[in-house]
Design a protein around this motif. Sequence first.
Motif: not given
Lengths: 170, 217
Positions: B64, B67-69
Amino acid sequence: MVKPVSVFVLLVVLCALVLALTHSVTRGRIEQNRARQFVDSVNALIGQQGPLPTMRWRDDLWHLCNGKALIRGQTRGYGGPVRWLIAVDLEPGTPHLRGFQTSAHQETPGIADFLTREDDPWLQQLRGRNSQNLQQVATLTGATITSRAVLAAVADALAHPDLQNVQCEP
Amino acid sequence: MRTLSEPPVSGLFRDGIAARNPAWVQLLGLCPLLAVSTSVVNALALALASGGVLLGANISVSLLRRWIPDFVRLPAFVLIIATFTTCAVLLLEAYAFDLYLRIALFVQIIVTNCMILGRVESFASHTSPGRAGADALGTAGGFALALLAMGAARELMGRGTLFANMDLLFGPSAATWQLTLPGDPGGLLIALLPPGAFILAGLLLGTGRALTNKGQP
């Protein structure tokens, strides 16, 4: 600002789904395990083996219909409520304590370990006491409040209003 | 899976066990290490649970990572680790209930184990799932080694047995694995109590460091 938040919310939903899936897979076995543990602990408390009569709690009192009764409840200890399960012998003579078991507590670790130790001498001396000679028991040095909570629990249990009013018909 | 056989990846695994060992080099996860290592079976169960959570968290975060800010990465990592920890607790309660009753508290606090958040934040969030997985296996192996060494030493000294109660983890057939010291000398109680745990942990850290830093002052 919107994107990080929405990604995070999506992640929360994903994690919740994983948890829900694991929960649904394990739920059956966990309930079985807990039920088995309850039967085992009640049997240890009353000192017998085998299946128990149908569970029928009434005002936290359950007559086992063989001269014994179980009472559950909680009293205030040092770190919060001490939840307990108590077995009482109704005969001979006045109701007296058969066994005491702590099911949950938040007392100080180490100091209050006697609560969960089955062969603890202080707990052992409570056995067979009725509401009169219970008052002669001195509290445990160093664990005054916790042991006072235990004494109050036993006194509470022995004073249950329906203790002598045995109801065993289905 | 070709990447797994490349030297850097096996190096990751070795480093996790020795040069970057979470217990005796990084001094992480000492609370469960001291609390649970009273017997081999407890130690093994905690090692498996921690390793499973670390492996799951490392691989998920790596998958992930795009996608993880950056802005919410720490809450996201903690959320992922907490999810795996809760799953581990549920599985333990369902399939090894008697062990659950003994060590549940320490499985639940895996979520706060700095070893896991440390690997996720400093390594898995910058690398591919294969490398993150190898790193997790190495780190988990290092932690397991420390736990098992402590568990074996404390069980042997404190109870005079080794591999007792393994049936709690591996089913009834494992009940016969128990080894008892000849002559049944009983146990040295201090090994099972916290002070003994600290003394043995000191010896373990010293030995581990001496072996890891061989040749250095």
